[in-house]
Design an enzyme around this catalytic site. Structure first.
Site, PDB file in Angstrom:
ATOM      1  N   ARG A  90      59.020 -10.706  95.087  1.00 41.58           N
ATOM      2  CA  ARG A  90      57.384 -10.702  95.233  1.00 41.58           C
ATOM      3  C   ARG A  90      57.035 -12.096  95.529  1.00 41.58           C
ATOM      4  O   ARG A  90      57.233 -13.200  94.465  1.00 41.58           O
ATOM      5  CB  ARG A  90      56.657 -10.115  94.227  1.00 41.58           C
ATOM      6  CG  ARG A  90      55.559  -9.389  94.259  1.00 41.58           C
ATOM      7  CD  ARG A  90      55.403  -8.674  92.949  1.00 41.58           C
ATOM      8  NE  ARG A  90      54.845  -9.377  92.092  1.00 41.58           N
ATOM      9  CZ  ARG A  90      54.008  -9.236  91.075  1.00 41.58           C
ATOM     10  NH1 ARG A  90      52.917  -8.164  91.135  1.00 41.58           N
ATOM     11  NH2 ARG A  90      53.624  -9.909  90.042  1.00 41.58           N
ATOM     12  N   THR A 150      51.349 -14.764  97.321  1.00 36.82           N
ATOM     13  CA  THR A 150      50.640 -13.552  98.121  1.00 36.82           C
ATOM     14  C   THR A 150      50.862 -12.414  97.391  1.00 36.82           C
ATOM     15  O   THR A 150      49.949 -11.134  97.718  1.00 36.82           O
ATOM     16  CB  THR A 150      51.046 -13.462  99.507  1.00 36.82           C
ATOM     17  OG1 THR A 150      52.644 -13.115  99.433  1.00 36.82           O
ATOM     18  CG2 THR A 150      51.045 -14.694 100.452  1.00 36.82           C
ATOM     19  N   ASP A 195      57.965 -10.685  82.777  1.00 35.13           N
ATOM     20  CA  ASP A 195      58.633 -10.725  84.038  1.00 35.13           C
ATOM     21  C   ASP A 195      60.096 -10.210  83.692  1.00 35.13           C
ATOM     22  O   ASP A 195      60.925 -10.853  83.014  1.00 35.13           O
ATOM     23  CB  ASP A 195      58.861 -12.062  84.690  1.00 35.13           C
ATOM     24  CG  ASP A 195      59.579 -12.084  86.159  1.00 35.13           C
ATOM     25  OD1 ASP A 195      60.673 -11.412  86.114  1.00 35.13           O
ATOM     26  OD2 ASP A 195      59.018 -12.653  86.946  1.00 35.13           O
ATOM     27  N   ASP A 231      63.441 -12.030  84.725  1.00 36.73           N
ATOM     28  CA  ASP A 231      63.840 -13.218  83.939  1.00 36.73           C
ATOM     29  C   ASP A 231      64.129 -12.724  82.461  1.00 36.73           C
ATOM     30  O   ASP A 231      65.083 -13.331  82.133  1.00 36.73           O
ATOM     31  CB  ASP A 231      62.430 -13.915  83.797  1.00 36.73           C
ATOM     32  CG  ASP A 231      62.086 -14.632  84.968  1.00 36.73           C
ATOM     33  OD1 ASP A 231      62.975 -15.077  85.808  1.00 36.73           O
ATOM     34  OD2 ASP A 231      60.922 -15.149  85.390  1.00 36.73           O
TER      35      ASP A 231
END
Ligand code: PRP
Ligand code: URA
Length: 209
Positions: free
Chosen positions: A104, A108, A200, A203
């Site tokens: 991603r 944006t 995340d 991560d």
């Protein structure tokens, strides 16, 4: 219209709560995701058709049941989806694995494709696209669009946590694809992260932050 099945078995909820905790480290996070994926696979495969087979037990002959098919394919969306592959494969050892690389764009929030390799017979398989997070839905929507372009039709999406926004966008874009999630959270924040979520997923899985 797609169905959205929330697989909220107590064992899954318990393990997911530990994953959400910001103090849970990479090793535990990875192991819990693997275990939840296996538990979810139990539900995702619940309606696979069975066929009668003749089996001879040590006592007598009998008519028993075995899974008829179709063969299964597991398609993780890289990176975080990789963390769900082994758990499902333990339940379905004959499954073939495809990979779709998407990330991603942080500005944006649009998905950017960088890799796609599917099993050569993917179009005849029942495919499980896996990714822990369904946030805006953009990555899953693009991944499924890509797979459909290659001729695949039997697709299910398996996620750990979904935002209502992602569910709405995904089911609108792919009304023929059923969705399995362990939890539906409250909302997205301004950065497109699921609230409360788990942060995340990539991560936390790979220790990259
Ligand atoms: C995360 C996650 C999904 C996507 C969800 O991946 O694993 O693929 O974001 O967000 P969306 O529904 O808004 O598209 P990310 O892009 O962070 O890549 P990574 O797995 O390589 O970390
Ligand atoms: N991707 C993640 O890994 N987590 C989120 O909450 C949203 C997108």
């Amino acid at each position: 219209m797609s169905t959205v099945k929330v697989v909220d078995h107590p064992m899954i909820q318990h393990k997911l709560s530990i994953m959400r905790d910001k103090n849970t480290g990479t090793k535990d996070f990875r192991e819990l995701l693997d275990e939840i994926a296996m538990l979810m696979a139990y539900e995702v495969t619940r309606d696979l058709p069975l066929v009668d087979v003749e089996v001879e037990t040590p006592i007598t002959k009998m008519t028993a049941k075995m899974i008829q098919g179709p063969d299964i394919g597991i398609i993780p969306i890289l990176r975080a989806g990789l963390g769900m592959v082994n758990g499902i494969q333990r339940l379905v050892p004959s499954a073939k694995i495809g990979h779709i690389g998407l990330y991603r764009d942080p500005e944006t929030l649009e998905p950017v494709e960088y890799y796609c390799k599917l099993p050569s017979d993917a179009e005849s398989r029942q495919l499980f696209v896996v990714d822990p997070m369904l946030a805006t839905g953009g990555s899953a929507i693009d991944a499924v669009t890509l797979i459909k372009k290659k001729g695949c039709k039997n697709i299910r999406l398996v996620c750990l946590i979904a935002a209502p926004e992602g569910i709405e966008a995904f089911t609108k874009a792919h009304p023929d694809v059923n969705l399995y999630v362990a939890a539906v959270d409250e909302k997205l924040n301004d950065h497109g992260y699921i609230v409360p979520g788990l942060g995340d997923a990539g991560d936390r899985l790979y220790g990259t932050k």
